[in-house]
Design a protein around this motif. Structure first.
Motif, PDB file in Angstrom:
ATOM      1  N   LYS A 270      17.590   4.841 -10.249  1.00  0.00           N
ATOM      2  CA  LYS A 270      16.279   5.257  -9.759  1.00  0.00           C
ATOM      3  C   LYS A 270      15.155   4.550 -10.515  1.00  0.00           C
ATOM      4  CE  LYS A 270      13.219   9.242  -9.121  1.00  0.00           C
ATOM      5  NZ  LYS A 270      13.038  10.701  -9.335  1.00  0.00           N
ATOM      6  N   ALA A 271      15.255   4.509 -11.838  1.00  0.00           N
ATOM      7  CA  ALA A 271      14.213   3.878 -12.650  1.00  0.00           C
ATOM      8  C   ALA A 271      14.108   2.385 -12.348  1.00  0.00           C
ATOM      9  CB  ALA A 271      14.494   4.094 -14.134  1.00  0.00           C
ATOM     10  N   ALA A 272      15.260   1.737 -12.181  1.00  0.00           N
ATOM     11  CA  ALA A 272      15.260   0.303 -11.871  1.00  0.00           C
ATOM     12  C   ALA A 272      14.626   0.047 -10.508  1.00  0.00           C
ATOM     13  CB  ALA A 272      16.687  -0.236 -11.905  1.00  0.00           C
ATOM     14  N   ALA A 273      14.940   0.907  -9.542  1.00  0.00           N
ATOM     15  CA  ALA A 273      14.381   0.742  -8.196  1.00  0.00           C
ATOM     16  C   ALA A 273      12.875   0.969  -8.213  1.00  0.00           C
ATOM     17  CB  ALA A 273      15.047   1.716  -7.228  1.00  0.00           C
ATOM     18  N   GLU A 274      12.426   1.988  -8.922  1.00  0.00           N
ATOM     19  CA  GLU A 274      10.990   2.274  -8.945  1.00  0.00           C
ATOM     20  C   GLU A 274      10.207   1.182  -9.669  1.00  0.00           C
ATOM     21  OE1 GLU A 274      10.946   7.126  -8.466  1.00  0.00           O
ATOM     22  OE2 GLU A 274      10.697   6.273 -10.466  1.00  0.00           O
ATOM     23  N   PHE A 275      10.756   0.655 -10.758  1.00  0.00           N
ATOM     24  CA  PHE A 275      10.059  -0.445 -11.427  1.00  0.00           C
ATOM     25  C   PHE A 275      10.009  -1.670 -10.512  1.00  0.00           C
ATOM     26  CE2 PHE A 275       9.376  -3.966 -14.362  1.00  0.00           C
ATOM     27  CZ  PHE A 275       8.356  -3.459 -15.150  1.00  0.00           C
ATOM     28  N   SER A 276      11.052  -1.862  -9.723  1.00  0.00           N
ATOM     29  CA  SER A 276      11.074  -2.950  -8.747  1.00  0.00           C
ATOM     30  C   SER A 276       9.950  -2.775  -7.726  1.00  0.00           C
ATOM     31  CB  SER A 276      12.426  -2.985  -8.021  1.00  0.00           C
ATOM     32  OG  SER A 276      12.411  -3.893  -6.947  1.00  0.00           O
ATOM     33  N   PHE A 277       9.740  -1.528  -7.276  1.00  0.00           N
ATOM     34  CA  PHE A 277       8.658  -1.255  -6.334  1.00  0.00           C
ATOM     35  C   PHE A 277       7.298  -1.585  -6.966  1.00  0.00           C
ATOM     36  CE2 PHE A 277      11.366   2.473  -4.547  1.00  0.00           C
ATOM     37  CZ  PHE A 277      12.210   1.562  -3.943  1.00  0.00           C
ATOM     38  N   PHE A 278       7.110  -1.140  -8.214  1.00  0.00           N
ATOM     39  CA  PHE A 278       5.832  -1.380  -8.885  1.00  0.00           C
ATOM     40  C   PHE A 278       5.574  -2.881  -9.049  1.00  0.00           C
ATOM     41  CE2 PHE A 278       6.922   2.770 -11.282  1.00  0.00           C
ATOM     42  CZ  PHE A 278       6.558   3.530 -10.176  1.00  0.00           C
TER      43      PHE A 278
ATOM     44  N   LEU B 279       0.825  -1.209   0.000  1.00  0.00           N
ATOM     45  CA  LEU B 279       0.000   0.000   0.000  1.00  0.00           C
ATOM     46  C   LEU B 279       0.858   1.257   0.000  1.00  0.00           C
ATOM     47  CD1 LEU B 279      -2.814   1.175   0.072  1.00  0.00           C
ATOM     48  CD2 LEU B 279      -2.781   1.013   2.570  1.00  0.00           C
ATOM     49  N   SER B 280       2.022   1.202   0.637  1.00  0.00           N
ATOM     50  CA  SER B 280       2.900   2.368   0.658  1.00  0.00           C
ATOM     51  C   SER B 280       3.366   2.726  -0.748  1.00  0.00           C
ATOM     52  CB  SER B 280       4.107   2.113   1.578  1.00  0.00           C
ATOM     53  OG  SER B 280       5.001   1.181   0.998  1.00  0.00           O
ATOM     54  N   VAL B 281       3.623   1.717  -1.582  1.00  0.00           N
ATOM     55  CA  VAL B 281       4.022   1.962  -2.975  1.00  0.00           C
ATOM     56  C   VAL B 281       2.884   2.620  -3.741  1.00  0.00           C
ATOM     57  CG1 VAL B 281       4.711   0.881  -5.153  1.00  0.00           C
ATOM     58  CG2 VAL B 281       5.645   0.034  -3.003  1.00  0.00           C
ATOM     59  N   VAL B 282       1.671   2.096  -3.577  1.00  0.00           N
ATOM     60  CA  VAL B 282       0.509   2.643  -4.275  1.00  0.00           C
ATOM     61  C   VAL B 282       0.261   4.089  -3.864  1.00  0.00           C
ATOM     62  CG1 VAL B 282      -1.970   2.397  -4.669  1.00  0.00           C
ATOM     63  CG2 VAL B 282      -0.525   0.357  -4.498  1.00  0.00           C
ATOM     64  N   VAL B 283       0.427   4.385  -2.566  1.00  0.00           N
ATOM     65  CA  VAL B 283       0.193   5.744  -2.069  1.00  0.00           C
ATOM     66  C   VAL B 283       1.267   6.700  -2.582  1.00  0.00           C
ATOM     67  CG1 VAL B 283       0.190   7.190  -0.001  1.00  0.00           C
ATOM     68  CG2 VAL B 283      -1.081   5.036  -0.022  1.00  0.00           C
ATOM     69  N   LEU B 284       2.520   6.298  -2.508  1.00  0.00           N
ATOM     70  CA  LEU B 284       3.621   7.171  -2.922  1.00  0.00           C
ATOM     71  C   LEU B 284       3.624   7.433  -4.425  1.00  0.00           C
ATOM     72  CD1 LEU B 284       6.613   5.871  -0.755  1.00  0.00           C
ATOM     73  CD2 LEU B 284       5.576   8.131  -0.655  1.00  0.00           C
ATOM     74  N   TYR B 285       3.228   6.417  -5.202  1.00  0.00           N
ATOM     75  CA  TYR B 285       3.299   6.519  -6.660  1.00  0.00           C
ATOM     76  C   TYR B 285       1.908   6.411  -7.291  1.00  0.00           C
ATOM     77  CZ  TYR B 285       8.338   5.766  -6.045  1.00  0.00           C
ATOM     78  OH  TYR B 285       9.655   5.870  -5.679  1.00  0.00           O
ATOM     79  N   TYR B 286       0.909   6.947  -6.616  1.00  0.00           N
ATOM     80  CA  TYR B 286      -0.467   6.765  -7.082  1.00  0.00           C
ATOM     81  C   TYR B 286      -0.683   7.284  -8.498  1.00  0.00           C
ATOM     82  CZ  TYR B 286      -1.432  11.712  -6.108  1.00  0.00           C
ATOM     83  OH  TYR B 286      -1.413  13.084  -6.115  1.00  0.00           O
ATOM     84  N   LYS B 287       0.023   8.341  -8.883  1.00  0.00           N
ATOM     85  CA  LYS B 287      -0.150   8.879 -10.237  1.00  0.00           C
ATOM     86  C   LYS B 287       0.292   7.882 -11.294  1.00  0.00           C
ATOM     87  CE  LYS B 287       0.292  13.777  -9.032  1.00  0.00           C
ATOM     88  NZ  LYS B 287       1.084  15.025  -9.231  1.00  0.00           N
ATOM     89  N   ARG B 288       1.342   7.102 -10.995  1.00  0.00           N
ATOM     90  CA  ARG B 288       1.826   6.110 -11.950  1.00  0.00           C
ATOM     91  C   ARG B 288       0.787   5.014 -12.185  1.00  0.00           C
ATOM     92  NH1 ARG B 288       7.515   6.140 -12.092  1.00  0.00           N
ATOM     93  NH2 ARG B 288       8.219   8.255 -11.619  1.00  0.00           N
ATOM     94  N   PHE B 289       0.021   4.716 -11.158  1.00  0.00           N
ATOM     95  CA  PHE B 289      -0.958   3.634 -11.268  1.00  0.00           C
ATOM     96  C   PHE B 289      -2.217   4.063 -12.018  1.00  0.00           C
ATOM     97  CE2 PHE B 289       1.768   2.040  -7.956  1.00  0.00           C
ATOM     98  CZ  PHE B 289       1.779   0.673  -8.180  1.00  0.00           C
ATOM     99  N   PHE B 290      -2.246   5.326 -12.428  1.00  0.00           N
ATOM    100  CA  PHE B 290      -3.392   5.799 -13.203  1.00  0.00           C
ATOM    101  C   PHE B 290      -2.944   6.420 -14.527  1.00  0.00           C
ATOM    102  CE2 PHE B 290      -4.897   5.901  -8.805  1.00  0.00           C
ATOM    103  CZ  PHE B 290      -6.097   5.207  -8.927  1.00  0.00           C
ATOM    104  N   GLN B 291      -1.691   6.142 -14.912  1.00  0.00           N
ATOM    105  CA  GLN B 291      -1.180   6.846 -16.075  1.00  0.00           C
ATOM    106  C   GLN B 291      -1.590   6.196 -17.400  1.00  0.00           C
ATOM    107  OE1 GLN B 291       3.068   7.011 -15.708  1.00  0.00           O
ATOM    108  NE2 GLN B 291       3.370   4.795 -15.804  1.00  0.00           N
ATOM    109  N   SER B 292      -1.580   4.869 -17.492  1.00  0.00           N
ATOM    110  CA  SER B 292      -1.947   4.222 -18.749  1.00  0.00           C
ATOM    111  C   SER B 292      -2.166   2.731 -18.539  1.00  0.00           C
ATOM    112  CB  SER B 292      -0.858   4.426 -19.806  1.00  0.00           C
ATOM    113  OG  SER B 292       0.295   3.663 -19.490  1.00  0.00           O
TER     114      SER B 292
END
Length: 265
Positions: free
Chosen positions: A171-179, A56-69
């Motif tokens: 950074k990109a690799a870490a964020e994709f890992s989170f997603f 849930l922390s990932v979804v909250v922190l990156y909520y915009k990414r989860f609605f982008q496409s």
């Protein structure tokens, strides 16, 4: 027997280590052994289920990414498929490895050595960002995630390094890992819950309380850990994490070889 203090400590450890390349499993082993927690079906479920808070922390922190496409979800699905397939095919073998504290210690130690050199091996001056992740790249990162089925490897470490091999920035690799952690952890938790109920277990009131407290704490701690990790990773890289893994791995190996009973939960 687990109590509320154990729950709080384990949840803090989960929140701190789940998204760092240091293996939450290794830390759970040391903590549970130090606190004298005996493994049982609820403990095994609890240590997986509190990952929902971290998710849930990932979804909250990156909520915009989860609605982008819609493509974003398709890429996560493609990356998730290898773990789903190998998880089913190798389920028994994975469970056997989870019983080996020595395996966790060794993989932590070896993984630490690898992290000492990752920044040099994959120093990409023209590194790509997460928007540049293609479907083939997502699949390759997903294959790296399968390596983390070996306890102690660290899902985060495997997928971040996998992303860097595909010329993603740290950074990109870490964020994709989170997603990618979102569908992966959700599936792992759902499977554990199903197994728990199939075995005829029913939650007690106290166990429900432990689940709620554990998830809330894991969520809060993971929020802080993710932000701090991204900032640190961009500035310092993986070297410190490498040395840290080597130390933790050596502790586990040392405890095992000196006859300490390490409960793998």
């Amino acid at each position: 027997m687990i109590n509320i203090i154990h729950v709080i400590i384990l949840a803090i450890i989960e929140g701190l280590t789940e998204f760092l390349p240091v293996s939450s499993t290794g830390h759970m082993i040391i903590a549970s052994s130090a606190m004298g927690i005996a493994s049982n079906d609820f403990i095994k479920l609890f240590t997986i289920a509190i990952q929902l808070g971290a998710i849930l922390s990932v979804v909250v922190l990156y909520y915009k990414r989860f609605f982008q496409s819609f493509n974003f979800y398709l890429k996560l699905l493609v990356a998730f498929i290898p773990a789903a397939v190998f998880g089913v095919l190798l389920s028994d073998r994975i469970d056997a490895l989870l019983e080996s504290a020595l395996t966790v210690g060794i993989t932590l130690f070896i993984g630490g050595i690898i992290l000492l050199f990752v920044d040099k091996w994959f120093n990409n001056p023209d590194a790509k960002e997460d928007k540049d992740v293609s479907y083939p790249t997502a699949l390759k990162i997903g294959l790296f995630q399968c390596i983390a089925m070996i306890p102690g490897v660290s899902r985060s470490a495997a997928t971040i390094v996998g992303g860097m091999t595909q010329k993603l920035s740290r950074k990109a690799a870490a964020e994709f890992s989170f997603f990618l952690a979102v569908p992966t952890m959700f599936a792992a938790t759902a499977k554990k819950l199903l197994d728990f109920y199939k075995a005829g277990h029913v939650f007690t009131g106290e166990e429900i309380k432990f689940m709620i407290v554990g998830n809330v704490i894991a969520f809060i701690v993971a929020l802080l850990a993710i932000r701090t990790f991204i900032t640190f990773l961009e500035k310092k890289g993986f070297r410190l994490f490498g040395w840290y893994r080597i130390i933790v791995g050596a502790i586990i190996i040392g405890l095992y070889l000196t006859g300490h009973n390490l409960e793998v939960i």
